[in-house]
Design an enzyme around this catalytic site. Structure first.
Site, PDB file in Angstrom:
ATOM      1  N   TYR A  55      46.907  12.957  29.649  1.00 16.72           N
ATOM      2  CA  TYR A  55      48.023  12.020  29.788  1.00 16.72           C
ATOM      3  C   TYR A  55      49.292  12.785  30.125  1.00 16.72           C
ATOM      4  CZ  TYR A  55      46.834   7.209  28.782  1.00 16.72           C
ATOM      5  OH  TYR A  55      46.383   5.931  28.883  1.00 16.72           O
ATOM      6  N   GLU A  57      52.752  11.154  31.117  1.00 11.77           N
ATOM      7  CA  GLU A  57      53.892  10.304  31.469  1.00 11.77           C
ATOM      8  C   GLU A  57      55.134  11.145  31.732  1.00 11.77           C
ATOM      9  OE1 GLU A  57      51.729   9.422  29.168  1.00 11.77           O
ATOM     10  OE2 GLU A  57      51.635   7.239  28.929  1.00 11.77           O
ATOM     11  N   ASP A 200      55.422   1.090  55.775  1.00 11.86           N
ATOM     12  CA  ASP A 200      54.172   1.218  55.024  1.00 11.86           C
ATOM     13  C   ASP A 200      53.145   1.787  55.990  1.00 11.86           C
ATOM     14  OD1 ASP A 200      51.700   0.887  53.879  1.00 11.86           O
ATOM     15  OD2 ASP A 200      52.130  -1.083  53.020  1.00 11.86           O
ATOM     16  N   THR A 226      49.008   4.672  51.230  1.00  9.45           N
ATOM     17  CA  THR A 226      47.872   5.026  50.393  1.00  9.45           C
ATOM     18  C   THR A 226      47.562   6.496  50.695  1.00  9.45           C
ATOM     19  OG1 THR A 226      46.447   4.205  52.155  1.00  9.45           O
ATOM     20  CG2 THR A 226      46.789   2.747  50.273  1.00  9.45           C
ATOM     21  N   LYS A 229      42.121   6.202  53.240  1.00  7.64           N
ATOM     22  CA  LYS A 229      42.089   5.782  54.656  1.00  7.64           C
ATOM     23  C   LYS A 229      42.025   7.022  55.569  1.00  7.64           C
ATOM     24  CE  LYS A 229      44.171   1.278  53.814  1.00  7.64           C
ATOM     25  NZ  LYS A 229      45.018   1.177  52.643  1.00  7.64           N
ATOM     26  N   ARG A 235      41.479   7.675  46.412  1.00  7.76           N
ATOM     27  CA  ARG A 235      42.217   6.415  46.354  1.00  7.76           C
ATOM     28  C   ARG A 235      43.519   6.698  45.610  1.00  7.76           C
ATOM     29  NH1 ARG A 235      38.436   2.462  48.450  1.00  7.76           N
ATOM     30  NH2 ARG A 235      40.043   0.976  47.898  1.00  7.76           N
TER      31      ARG A 235
HETATM   32  N1  DSN Z   1      42.574  -3.170  51.859  1.00  4.63           N
HETATM   33  C1  DSN Z   1      43.304  -2.493  52.899  1.00  4.63           C
HETATM   34  C2  DSN Z   1      42.732  -2.745  54.231  1.00  4.63           C
HETATM   35  O1  DSN Z   1      41.543  -2.926  54.322  1.00  4.63           O
HETATM   36  O2  DSN Z   1      43.456  -2.742  55.205  1.00  4.63           O
HETATM   37  C3  DSN Z   1      44.739  -2.783  52.850  1.00  4.63           C
HETATM   38  O3  DSN Z   1      45.246  -2.367  51.660  1.00  4.63           O
END
Ligand code: DSN
Length: 440
Positions: A55, A57, A200, A226, A229, A235
């Site tokens: 932990y 914080e 974003d 994020t 991706k 994640r």
């Molecule tokens: N779930 C994502 C996507 O598939 O584009 C967006 O956050």
């Protein structure tokens, strides 16, 4: 066999079996969901380190628990790497994922009820950009903008709307826009109406690192993302940008960190919306950022775009209607209305044949969100496996054959689905396209 699951196998054969099935599926399929990818073995291993037990914080040097010497170092490592890679003056690597990253931006810069303009969900925006039922429209006043009939964004139209709405926050970014964002144009609009500008970049993070997409950092007040991706990290979420003062703050007050965007973002994340960060996730992000700084990463990002273009051309040749007529990035949005096949049904048939895609609304989609007319695909995961233009030609052919085997919702020639499935298994099982972290 799957990476390092021996202990799971012995302790919990049920969970092990599910993990093996998922890994096998990911290895056997052609994965075209544009927001998905394969993290490297190094990233997967880092997720399993003892940082998962801690932990923490607070921030480096200012924590509420003892025993933070290595946590501090690994978080600072991730921060420094993120700043360097994106050319940012600050970075916060604690958001649990992209949605909390965006929530933190709202919490840092806005008051409840403030007007916000983001790309509408059916037009390719994200839930957190002001979609109905999401915090971003429940606690803020959402005025979504949309693209033109043909799917392209129209910056004059966005400007006209912004002049009327006068948003406090303007958001550039989406989840189903197949073209490049003009962050400079968005910044000009934000400046004109006195809004903060958030980019974003969850979907395009890796393209920005690889310099095949314009860079938002010089133009935006805040950038959120994020960390999975295209980036291929764990994640997770990230907020970064330039160290700017909040709007309306006097010169003297602007010297205090809490009157500057980085100070507000840090405070919004903890204690604002989160508790203890997931330090194992941050360690894995540090590894992913190191990987993304290597020369082969730029080649991967460029290949993602080349593959998407090749796939788009193959689909156009087979009579598919692509929103905006093609792609400049990693994703393609197919409008299946001209084929007389519902998008949601085509996604299911693709899956039966071994191709994972997702149904998606298209501009001016007359159908409800769970029965949309389109299918969204992208090339990050297949590119990570080493597939190139030649493989994209096969994928386009399979799409054409599967569509031709359907009539409306029905598969009228099921033997085509069976044949495509065995061709896909032959390709994915050939050993030519290995999946990181999975070795079947
Ligand atoms: N779930 C994502 C996507 O598939 O584009 C967006 O956050």
């Amino acid at each position: 066999m799957v990476f390092g699951f021996e202990h799971v196998r012995r302790m919990d054969p049920v969970a092990y079996d599910l993990a093996v099935k998922e890994a096998r599926k990911q290895s056997e399929q052609i994965r075209l969901i544009p927001s998905e990818n394969y993290a490297s073995s190094a990233v997967l291993e880092a997720l399993s380190t003892s940082f998962a037990n801690k932990y923490s914080e607070g921030y480096a040097g200012r924590r509420y628990y003892e025993g933070q010497e290595f946590v501090d170092q690994v978080e600072l490592l991730a921060i420094e790497r993120a700043k360097k890679l994106f050319g940012a003056e600050y970075a916060n690597v604690q958001p649990y994922s992209g949605s909390p990253a965006n929530l933190a931006v709202y919490f840092a810069l806005l008051q409840p009820g403030d007007p916000v303009m983001g790309l509408g969900l059916p037009a390719g925006g994200h839930l957190t950009h002001g979609a109905r039922l999401n915090f971003s429209s429940v606690y803020y006043q959402s005025h979504p903008y949309v693209g033109r009939e043909d799917g392209w964004l129209d910056y004059d139209q966005i400007r006209d709307q912004a002049l009327k709405v006068r948003p406090r926050l303007l958001i550039a970014g989406g989840t189903a826009y197949p073209r490049l964002w003009d962050f400079a144009a968005m910044a000009e609009i934000a400046r004109e109406v006195g809004a903060y500008l958030l980019a974003d970049i969850a979907h395009i993070n890796g393209l920005i690192i690889g310099k095949v997409h314009p860079d938002p950092v010089p133009h935006c007040d805040v950038v959120s993302s994020t960390t999975h991706k295209l980036l291929r990290g764990p994640r997770g979420g990230l907020v970064l940008g330039k160290d700017r003062a909040l709007q309306g703050v006097s010169e003297a007050d602007a010297l205090k960190r809490i009157n500057r965007i980085p100070g507000r973002i840090d405070r919004a994340i903890i204690p604002g919306i989160q508790g203890g960060p997931h330090v194992n996730q941050i360690a894995a992000l540090a590894v992913a950022l190191e990987e993304a700084s290597r020369p082969d990463y730029a080649a991967y990002a460029a290949q993602v775009v080349k593959n998407a273009r090749a796939l788009a051309e193959g689909l156009l040749d087979r009579g598919f209607d692509l929103v905006t007529g093609g792609t400049d990035n990693h994703l393609i949005l197919i409008d299946l209305r001209n084929k007389g096949i519902p998008g949601w049904r085509f996604a299911r048939v693709l899956y039966e044949a071994g191709i994972e895609a997702n149904m998606n609304s298209v501009p001016n989609d007359p159908n409800p969100p769970l029965k949309p007319a389109g299918v969204r695909i992208g090339t990050p995961a297949v590119t990570t496996r080493g597939m190139k233009e030649a493989e994209m030609a096969h994928i386009a052919r399979w799409f054409g054959e599967l569509a031709d085997a359907m009539s409306g919702e029905e598969v009228v020639r099921p033997e085509v689905v069976d044949r495509v499935r065995s061709e896909i298994l032959e390709v994915t099982g050939s050993g030519r396209f290995p999946v990181p972290g999975i070795d079947f």
